[in-house]
Design an enzyme around this catalytic site. Structure first.
Site, PDB file in Angstrom:
ATOM      1  N   HIS A 296      -6.195  -2.363  15.764  1.00 17.62           N
ATOM      2  CA  HIS A 296      -7.053  -1.170  15.873  1.00 17.62           C
ATOM      3  C   HIS A 296      -7.890  -1.179  17.171  1.00 17.62           C
ATOM      4  O   HIS A 296      -7.602  -0.420  18.069  1.00 17.62           O
ATOM      5  CB  HIS A 296      -7.982  -0.981  14.657  1.00 17.62           C
TER       6      HIS A 296
ATOM      7  N   HIS B  12      -7.812  -7.723  12.220  1.00 24.47           N
ATOM      8  CA  HIS B  12      -8.389  -6.378  12.303  1.00 24.47           C
ATOM      9  C   HIS B  12      -9.681  -6.480  13.105  1.00 24.47           C
ATOM     10  O   HIS B  12     -10.483  -7.379  12.863  1.00 24.47           O
ATOM     11  CB  HIS B  12      -8.810  -5.879  10.917  1.00 24.47           C
TER      12      HIS B  12
ATOM     13  N   ASP C  90       0.731   0.082   9.089  1.00 18.24           N
ATOM     14  CA  ASP C  90      -0.511  -0.250   8.383  1.00 18.24           C
ATOM     15  C   ASP C  90      -0.486   0.121   6.905  1.00 18.24           C
ATOM     16  O   ASP C  90       0.124  -0.565   6.100  1.00 18.24           O
ATOM     17  CB  ASP C  90      -1.696   0.391   9.129  1.00 18.24           C
TER      18      ASP C  90
ATOM     19  N   TYR D 241      -2.549 -10.510   2.894  1.00 19.41           N
ATOM     20  CA  TYR D 241      -3.844 -11.040   2.449  1.00 19.41           C
ATOM     21  C   TYR D 241      -3.976 -11.131   0.934  1.00 19.41           C
ATOM     22  O   TYR D 241      -4.996 -11.561   0.411  1.00 19.41           O
ATOM     23  CB  TYR D 241      -4.994 -10.222   3.048  1.00 19.41           C
TER      24      TYR D 241
ATOM     25  N   HIS E  90      -8.589 -11.979   8.470  1.00 24.11           N
ATOM     26  CA  HIS E  90      -8.633 -10.570   8.066  1.00 24.11           C
ATOM     27  C   HIS E  90      -9.443  -9.743   9.053  1.00 24.11           C
ATOM     28  O   HIS E  90      -9.019  -8.664   9.476  1.00 24.11           O
ATOM     29  CB  HIS E  90      -9.202 -10.415   6.658  1.00 24.11           C
TER      30      HIS E  90
ATOM     31  N   GLN F  26       0.818  -1.218   0.000  1.00 20.19           N
ATOM     32  CA  GLN F  26       0.000   0.000   0.000  1.00 20.19           C
ATOM     33  C   GLN F  26       0.854   1.271   0.000  1.00 20.19           C
ATOM     34  O   GLN F  26       0.337   2.366  -0.240  1.00 20.19           O
ATOM     35  CB  GLN F  26      -0.979  -0.011   1.178  1.00 20.19           C
TER      36      GLN F  26
HETATM   37 ZN    ZN Z   1      -4.562  -3.302   8.191  1.00 17.61          ZN
END
Ligand code: ZN
Length: 458
Positions: free
Chosen positions: A271, A234, A322, A123, A209, A63
């Site tokens: 989180h 998560h 993250d 993932y 996930h 990401q």
């Molecule tokens: Zn994440």
């Protein structure tokens, strides 16, 4: 394995606190001996200030390529869910070579920023059309290759993503590269377990996930596959997720998890932003780590984690980068404290009375990070101690922000008035990978990243 010089520091943060004139004697990537009040020997490499390297408990390294591209407001209200659509579009084009190139840059930046071990919540498993690769460990192998090339420590967390919503809802077409049943997921875990052996002190855990993405039976299958390793998921990141969970089972995600899964110190709840006071006490009592990603949580508008209440209950926290929109250990710690200051209209919220906020945050990050990433035995929480991996970060103590500081003031100043630009050198498993704030292979890794990104964004 290899010979390296001993390291000598004017001061270093040890498990028992700050110590002067510290010598670390290495052996096979670990610290064989810690000497204090020791004169430097001929041939010792000398530096001013040493800290143990931090674990990054939660990353989706690829990401990094998306960072900065999702900051334009759409026609409707922008949210986590619109961000996710853009992320999915990016993912649809990514090939294995590009995944490795993006991951390598993220790992270089983590090392330069004070993270010596990455917890990669992995993932993305299949080819672009959603069909499985001939080798179920193809993409996990790419993450491992990026770790080996950059020298970062790795806890790979192959992740089961089976459904598109609570109650076993079918996945959306855009999730096709993530989707497995438990059987195929088991083959990915096995392949990842073999692959990660290429990383010195590499570790494997497993992840679900989220409770949105697995049924209770599938979560139980993930737990069985952990085989003593860590288990991540998560949870309660978004209010919509909490509401959908209530509609499904009548309870919030954290309440459901604590009641239905064997949550203990092997678990990392990523989180937990919207946990209630009672749920926070429940997590703390189970000794699980809450994996906080304050920079990403702010970027995505998740909400503010009630860290003061959780630490007050004896809770354990780790920090993750993250989405990697920014990669900076100090900034993660600072952002958490600032979120609390803004929420409570107070200063130094997370420190105990009379103590340093930086020290409090750093030690929590160190212990929680190592627990959540599965550092074995005494190395788990102790930092710079005999037997632990030689994962060391030095601060550039001659820079203006750190002049005249000592001990905890160094941590406070690094975290609150500096950041990644104050990192000088980094060793991981006894190998010096960063000097003068720059990774030894940054130029080559950047060139590969640029090549991949040009193709992805074309
Ligand atoms: Zn994440």
């Amino acid at each position: 394995m290899y010979a390296m010089a001993s390291l000598w520091f004017e001061s270093a943060l040890l498990p028992q606190g700050w110590a002067r004139e510290v010598r670390l004697v290495p052996r096979d990537g670990r610290i064989e001996r810690v000497e204090t009040r020791a004169a430097p020997a001929a041939g010792d490499e000398r530096h001013r200030v040493a800290l143990p390297g931090l674990g990054n408990v939660h990353s989706h390294a690829f990401q990094r390529g998306l960072a900065g591209l999702t900051e334009r407001r759409g026609h409707d209200a922008d949210s986590f869910w619109t961000w996710r659509e853009l992320m999915y579009r990016f993912v649809e084009r990514l090939d294995p070579e590009q995944l490795e190139a993006l991951t390598a840059l993220a790992f270089v930046e983590m090392l330069e920023a004070g993270f010596t071990q990455a917890g990669e919540f992995h993932y993305l498993h299949h080819d672009r059309d959603g069909s499985p690769f001939a080798d179920p460990g193809e993409l996990a192998g790419r993450v491992v290759a990026a770790a080996v090339a950059t020298g970062i420590g790795l806890t790979i967390l192959p992740t089961l993503y089976a459904h598109g919503g609570f109650g076993g809802a079918p996945p959306a077409p855009r999730q096709r590269r993530f989707i497995n049943d438990p059987e195929r997921f088991a083959s990915i875990v096995e392949a990842s377990r073999r692959a990660v052996q290429a990383v010195t002190f590499g570790q494997i855990g497993v992840a679900a996930h989220s409770l949105r993405a697995v049924t209770p039976e599938e979560l139980a299958a993930v737990v069985r596959l952990a085989d003593g390793g860590v288990i991540h998921l998560h949870i309660a990141e978004q209010l919509r997720e909490v509401e959908e969970c209530r509609l499904w089972c009548g309870a919030s995600p954290v309440a459901w998890l604590l009641a239905n899964a064997p949550v203990d110190e092997r678990w990392c709840l990523v989180h937990a932003t919207h946990a209630t006071e009672g749920e926070l006490h429940g997590i703390a009592a189970r000794r699980a780590v809450v994996g906080l990603c304050p920079v990403t949580e702010a970027n995505l508008g998740d909400g503010i984690f009630p860290a003061a209440a959780f630490l007050g209950a004896g809770g354990r926290i780790g920090f993750g980068s993250d989405s990697n929109v920014r990669v900076d250990a100090a900034e993660e710690l600072r952002t958490l404290e600032y979120s609390q200051r803004l929420a409570y209209r107070a200063r130094n919220v997370l420190a105990a009375p009379g103590t340093s906020t930086g020290r409090r945050l750093f030690e929590a990050a160190l212990a929680g990070g190592r627990q959540a990433l599965g550092y074995p035995g005494a190395a788990q929480t102790a930092g710079l101690t005999a037997g632990a991996p030689l994962d060391v970060v030095t601060l550039a103590a001659d820079r203006p922000q750190l002049l005249g500081r000592s001990e905890d003031q160094l941590l406070d100043s690094w975290i609150f008035c500096g950041g990644r630009e104050l990192i000088d050198c980094v060793w991981r498993a006894g190998v010096k990978v960063v000097s003068g704030g720059r990774h030894r292979d940054r130029t080559a890794v950047e060139a590969r990243y640029a090549h991949a990104l040009r193709a992805l964004l074309a």
